[in-house]
Scaffold this motif. Structure first.
Motif, PDB file in Angstrom:
ATOM      1  N   TYR A 270       0.880  -1.079   0.065  1.00  0.00           N
ATOM      2  CA  TYR A 270       0.027  -0.123  -0.136  1.00  0.00           C
ATOM      3  C   TYR A 270       0.839   1.251   0.000  1.00  0.00           C
ATOM      4  N   THR A 271       1.876   1.280   0.674  1.00  0.00           N
ATOM      5  CA  THR A 271       2.787   2.619   0.710  1.00  0.00           C
ATOM      6  C   THR A 271       3.271   2.713  -0.626  1.00  0.00           C
ATOM      7  N   ASN A 272       3.712   1.656  -1.391  1.00  0.00           N
ATOM      8  CA  ASN A 272       4.049   1.822  -2.821  1.00  0.00           C
ATOM      9  C   ASN A 272       2.925   2.440  -3.666  1.00  0.00           C
ATOM     10  N   TYR A 273       1.849   1.817  -3.745  1.00  0.00           N
ATOM     11  CA  TYR A 273       0.649   1.967  -4.356  1.00  0.00           C
ATOM     12  C   TYR A 273       0.284   3.494  -4.281  1.00  0.00           C
ATOM     13  N   SER A 274       0.110   4.060  -3.082  1.00  0.00           N
ATOM     14  CA  SER A 274      -0.188   5.272  -2.729  1.00  0.00           C
ATOM     15  C   SER A 274       0.812   6.305  -2.937  1.00  0.00           C
ATOM     16  N   PHE A 275       1.949   5.906  -2.883  1.00  0.00           N
ATOM     17  CA  PHE A 275       3.103   7.004  -3.158  1.00  0.00           C
ATOM     18  C   PHE A 275       3.083   6.995  -4.505  1.00  0.00           C
ATOM     19  N   ARG A 276       3.109   6.248  -5.548  1.00  0.00           N
ATOM     20  CA  ARG A 276       3.329   6.466  -6.800  1.00  0.00           C
ATOM     21  C   ARG A 276       1.813   7.075  -7.369  1.00  0.00           C
ATOM     22  N   ASN A 277       0.730   6.789  -6.758  1.00  0.00           N
ATOM     23  CA  ASN A 277      -0.601   7.380  -7.422  1.00  0.00           C
ATOM     24  C   ASN A 277      -0.676   8.788  -7.023  1.00  0.00           C
ATOM     25  N   VAL A 278      -0.553   9.054  -5.751  1.00  0.00           N
ATOM     26  CA  VAL A 278      -0.826  10.321  -5.024  1.00  0.00           C
ATOM     27  C   VAL A 278       0.155  11.634  -5.668  1.00  0.00           C
ATOM     28  N   PHE A 279       1.371  11.254  -5.706  1.00  0.00           N
ATOM     29  CA  PHE A 279       2.349  12.112  -6.098  1.00  0.00           C
ATOM     30  C   PHE A 279       2.823  11.973  -7.703  1.00  0.00           C
ATOM     31  N   GLN A 280       2.348  11.015  -8.195  1.00  0.00           N
ATOM     32  CA  GLN A 280       2.502  10.803  -9.688  1.00  0.00           C
ATOM     33  C   GLN A 280       4.133  10.801 -10.006  1.00  0.00           C
ATOM     34  N   TYR A 281       4.705  10.186  -9.014  1.00  0.00           N
ATOM     35  CA  TYR A 281       6.273  10.314  -9.393  1.00  0.00           C
ATOM     36  C   TYR A 281       6.658   9.597 -10.562  1.00  0.00           C
ATOM     37  N   GLU A 282       7.507  10.407 -11.137  1.00  0.00           N
ATOM     38  CA  GLU A 282       7.987  10.043 -12.360  1.00  0.00           C
ATOM     39  C   GLU A 282       9.651   9.755 -12.243  1.00  0.00           C
ATOM     40  N   GLU A 283      10.097   8.579 -12.922  1.00  0.00           N
ATOM     41  CA  GLU A 283      11.612   8.462 -13.102  1.00  0.00           C
ATOM     42  C   GLU A 283      12.462   9.685 -13.332  1.00  0.00           C
ATOM     43  N   GLY A 284      13.381   9.961 -12.071  1.00  0.00           N
ATOM     44  CA  GLY A 284      14.182  10.983 -12.193  1.00  0.00           C
ATOM     45  C   GLY A 284      13.787  12.334 -10.989  1.00  0.00           C
ATOM     46  N   ASP A 285      12.469  12.286 -10.733  1.00  0.00           N
ATOM     47  CA  ASP A 285      11.970  13.489  -9.904  1.00  0.00           C
ATOM     48  C   ASP A 285      12.607  13.177  -8.551  1.00  0.00           C
ATOM     49  N   ILE A 286      12.914  14.488  -8.271  1.00  0.00           N
ATOM     50  CA  ILE A 286      13.516  14.327  -6.737  1.00  0.00           C
ATOM     51  C   ILE A 286      12.087  14.636  -6.091  1.00  0.00           C
ATOM     52  N   TYR A 287      11.887  13.950  -4.802  1.00  0.00           N
ATOM     53  CA  TYR A 287      10.895  14.147  -3.700  1.00  0.00           C
ATOM     54  C   TYR A 287      11.262  14.336  -2.543  1.00  0.00           C
ATOM     55  N   TRP A 288      10.727  15.416  -2.054  1.00  0.00           N
ATOM     56  CA  TRP A 288      11.134  15.735  -0.432  1.00  0.00           C
ATOM     57  C   TRP A 288       9.738  15.698   0.330  1.00  0.00           C
ATOM     58  N   CYS A 289       9.979  15.092   1.340  1.00  0.00           N
ATOM     59  CA  CYS A 289       8.898  14.745   2.524  1.00  0.00           C
ATOM     60  C   CYS A 289       9.477  15.563   3.729  1.00  0.00           C
ATOM     61  N   THR A 290       9.010  16.328   4.197  1.00  0.00           N
ATOM     62  CA  THR A 290       9.621  17.127   5.193  1.00  0.00           C
ATOM     63  C   THR A 290       9.480  16.777   6.652  1.00  0.00           C
ATOM     64  N   ALA A 291       8.656  15.837   6.620  1.00  0.00           N
ATOM     65  CA  ALA A 291       8.435  14.866   8.246  1.00  0.00           C
ATOM     66  C   ALA A 291       9.701  14.310   8.591  1.00  0.00           C
ATOM     67  N   ASP A 292       9.656  13.829   9.990  1.00  0.00           N
ATOM     68  CA  ASP A 292      10.465  13.309  10.654  1.00  0.00           C
ATOM     69  C   ASP A 292      10.358  11.582  10.506  1.00  0.00           C
ATOM     70  N   ILE A 293      11.267  10.899  10.337  1.00  0.00           N
ATOM     71  CA  ILE A 293      11.083   9.430  10.187  1.00  0.00           C
ATOM     72  C   ILE A 293      10.391   9.008  11.606  1.00  0.00           C
ATOM     73  N   GLY A 294      10.642   9.611  12.802  1.00  0.00           N
ATOM     74  CA  GLY A 294       9.857   9.310  13.893  1.00  0.00           C
ATOM     75  C   GLY A 294       8.284   9.333  13.725  1.00  0.00           C
ATOM     76  N   TRP A 295       7.792   9.720  12.969  1.00  0.00           N
ATOM     77  CA  TRP A 295       6.350   9.842  12.487  1.00  0.00           C
ATOM     78  C   TRP A 295       5.995   9.000  11.524  1.00  0.00           C
ATOM     79  N   ILE A 296       4.778   8.407  11.187  1.00  0.00           N
ATOM     80  CA  ILE A 296       4.447   7.458  10.400  1.00  0.00           C
ATOM     81  C   ILE A 296       4.581   8.204   8.784  1.00  0.00           C
ATOM     82  N   THR A 297       4.294   9.497   8.853  1.00  0.00           N
ATOM     83  CA  THR A 297       4.699   9.967   7.429  1.00  0.00           C
ATOM     84  C   THR A 297       6.015   9.712   6.890  1.00  0.00           C
ATOM     85  N   GLY A 298       7.099   9.902   7.737  1.00  0.00           N
ATOM     86  CA  GLY A 298       8.329   9.651   7.356  1.00  0.00           C
ATOM     87  C   GLY A 298       8.531   8.245   7.249  1.00  0.00           C
ATOM     88  N   HIS A 299       7.901   7.363   8.029  1.00  0.00           N
ATOM     89  CA  HIS A 299       8.162   5.911   7.682  1.00  0.00           C
ATOM     90  C   HIS A 299       7.660   5.480   6.180  1.00  0.00           C
TER      91      HIS A 299
END
Ligand code: WT7
Length: 632
Positions: A270-299
């Motif tokens: 599900y994390t793979n599925y949702s990441f690729r769908n929601v952000f429409q990540y394309e090969e070569g994109d630089i992606y930045w989530c500002t959360a801390d890995i201490g929270w679920i968003t970071g995980h």
């Protein structure tokens, strides 16, 4: 391009329909096409939400790190997996390739093994946002140990509670963690915590800040020494799909935090599925989530989702305000970030600054923006859209929870329509519904009620560690057969959801999920305090802030009582839990059965005194007047 990554509104409609009509086929096909499994499942889904009993991909075998690392090496070995941007802008950023990630994770895994960690053990990770934190998380997964990451802003008491709850045998930490111009003394805090943790046998300490610390002989070892000794080859442990991957604590309505359990297979899918769908990540994109890995968003959206998708993910060690409030935008320019995912509270606080802090940077690389953690208000949305997105970037407002493991309700960047202040539509595979107070599902169309999810999805939490009973009571008993989120929501006639906020005793402060009972327990530890009631109230920057009503023993206080209470909470739970306002009162409004009427206290704190509802049935209606008069 996978046919499970939605490319148009009509494809969304079609996929949504298929996902509802035949969920097992939908998830089974996706899982089969998109991942490296050691063995295929016997059954996609088995469940009974009345127990609750939830199993996804039973019988399947895998290791999530083979999907996040190994399978990319043939084609992407030299592609950057992680860009590490240090706290200090003058320290060099690191570009860690997938090849390097593989070696570093394997070395870390061998380092863990050499220090006694094995499959099934619980490992506590209390670390700053350095690459080693990501290696540690993945190293645990590699050897089948269960990671429990504790956010490095938590206090010694919060840390020891979490270590004890999961009986961790190894703790990974650092001497200190950089945070702006300060250093958090992580090892010192760990030492204090471990005074009350019997299960811990080894502490592995990363030297990050060159702080002077004490090392306990026999228990503590230096990360760099152990890492240097370790081999860079480590076969992945073969895991069952339903084996635990990690525990992550979140606040509960009672004082004790809940260790949410996520499992290997479903979480990966599900994390793979949702990441690729929601952000429409394309090969070569630089992606930045500002959360801390201490929270679920970071995980889910710094580590597992992006890496399983073979993305380049930015890890930022610092804070938005250091060296100045332009830091986020400087990093966007520096690394040419394409996809930027942050919290409404950060947006609101940055929006109060001089706009030159934004405009001096080139933000033209940005193509998609996201928010998470709390509702985003119209003003903050407009500022984000105009000044950061320059009116050109879709904004995905992603609703989800620690418990859901991944994004549930959101627009899909550039594909489905985003509507300010609305999370909008469920992802295909997700079946939300609204319930009324009597437990009836509200029929389709425009409605307002309690938000539930009526069908399983792969990354749903499976239990609360060590307390399945509490899991059932918290999430599955209120509306039998459905997962209850604890949020209220509105739905428009097109099916778009707008989250209105928590309907329980949890307050979201600056995007952090805080349990009011836990804060009350901390306040009540003060020797002069008789009783307290903690509620949230609206705050311009933080979304909500904490208001504490406190009664004192014999009504005797001192001039410094407010500061003492704030310090106590800060020390016991961490600074983020500190009450912003404290009102000392001689009584708290109660029902005849003695329950504190927080509904009234919430209204007073929010300055909504004109609709307090019926107070005549209270045990002590007279104290409402005092509470109103004494409002701070
Ligand atoms: C609670 C979950 C999910 C990662 C961060 C928070 C609130 C979350 C949104 C949003 C409105 C939101 C809810 C939810 N929330 N995202 N886009 N719009 N509210 O995870 O700490 O488990 O908190 O955060 O109230 O229940 P969490």
């Amino acid at each position: 391009m996978s046919n499970f990554v939605v490319q148009s509104q009509s494809q969304y409609d079609q996929l949504y329909k298929e996902s509802i009509e035949n969920p097992e086929k939908f998830w089974g096909d996706f899982a089969e096409q998109e991942f490296a499994w050691r063995k295929k499942w016997d059954k996609v889904l088995e469940y009974d939400l009345s127990k609750p009993y939830i199993k996804w991909f039973e019988g399947a075998k895998l290791n999530i790190t083979e999907n996040c690392i190994d399978r990319h090496l043939a084609t992407k070995g030299n592609q950057t997996a992680i860009i590490f941007e240090p706290n200090n802008p003058n320290e060099e950023a690191l570009h860690i390739t997938y090849n390097e990630l593989a070696k570093n994770v394997n070395k870390t895994a061998n380092m863990l093994k050499a220090n006694g960690a094995k499959k099934g053990d619980r490992i506590c990770i209390y670390m700053p946002m350095t690459p080693e934190l990501t290696y540690a998380v993945l190293a645990c997964a590699r050897i089948g140990a269960i990671h429990s990451v504790v956010f490095a802003g938590f206090s010694a008491k919060s840390l020891s509670d979490r270590i004890n709850d999961a009986t961790c045998n190894v703790v990974l930490t650092a001497d200190g963690g950089y945070r702006g111009d300060k250093i958090t003394p992580l090892k010192e805090i760990t030492d204090e915590a471990l005074q009350s943790c019997d299960s811990v046998e080894k502490v592995i300490v990363l030297n990050r800040t060159n702080s002077k610390i004490a090392m306990e002989y026999g228990r503590d070892v230096w990360w760099q020494d152990e890492f240097a000794k370790a081999s860079d080859e480590c076969p992945a442990e073969v895991m069952d799909a339903e084996d635990m991957l990690f525990i992550l604590y979140t606040s509960g309505s009672t004082g004790k935090p809940k260790g949410m359990v996520h499992t290997c297979g479903g979480y990966m899918v599900y994390t793979n599925y949702s990441f690729r769908n929601v952000f429409q990540y394309e090969e070569g994109d630089i992606y930045w989530c500002t959360a801390d890995i201490g929270w679920i968003t970071g995980h889910s959206y710094i580590v597992y989702g992006p890496l399983s998708a073979g993305a380049t993910t930015v890890m930022f060690e610092g804070v938005p305000s250091y060296p100045d409030m332009g830091r986020f935008w400087q990093v966007v320019e520096k690394h040419k970030v394409n996809i930027f995912y942050t919290a409404p509270t950060a947006i609101r606080s940055l929006a109060t600054c001089d706009i030159s802090l934004v405009n001096q940077y080139d933000l033209s690389s940005l193509k998609t923006l996201g928010t998470v953690g709390e509702p985003i208000n119209q003003e903050a949305w407009d500022w984000y859209n105009n000044h950061i997105g320059k009116g050109n970037c879709p904004i995905v407002d992603t609703w989800w929870q620690t418990e859901t493991g991944g994004i549930m309700i959101t627009s899909i960047a550039g594909v489905t329509r985003d509507i300010p202040t609305y999370a909008t539509l469920p992802l295909p595979g997700i079946q939300p519904c609204l319930m009324d107070e009597n437990g009836n599902e509200l029929s389709e169309g425009e409605q307002e009620g309690r938000l539930c999810i009526k069908y399983p999805w792969p990354s749903m939490a499976r239990t609360i560690y060590g307390n399945h009973q509490r899991f059932a009571e918290t999430y599955y008993n209120t509306f039998p057969g459905k997962y209850f989120t604890g949020d209220g929501a509105k739905r428009d006639s097109n099916g778009n959801y707008r989250i209105t906020g928590r309907v329980d005793d949890i307050v979201i402060v600056s995007g952090h999920n805080l349990g009011t009972a836990e804060i009350e327990n901390a306040i009540n530890e003060h020797s002069n305090v008789a009783e307290s009631a903690v509620v949230g109230y609206p705050h311009d920057i933080k979304g909500n802030s904490i208001y504490a009503y406190v009664t004192l023993k014999n009504n005797v206080g001192s001039e410094t009582i407010n500061d003492e209470i704030k310090d106590l909470v800060s020390k016991t739970l961490g600074p983020i839990c500190k009450p912003e306002k404290i009102q000392i009162t001689s009584g708290l409004p109660k029902t005849r059965s003695g329950k504190i009427m927080r509904r009234i206290l919430r209204k007073v704190a929010a300055n909504e005194m004109d609709n307090l509802g019926d107070i005549s049935t209270l045990l002590n209606p007279e104290c409402v007047e005092e509470v109103i008069k004494g409002r701070v």
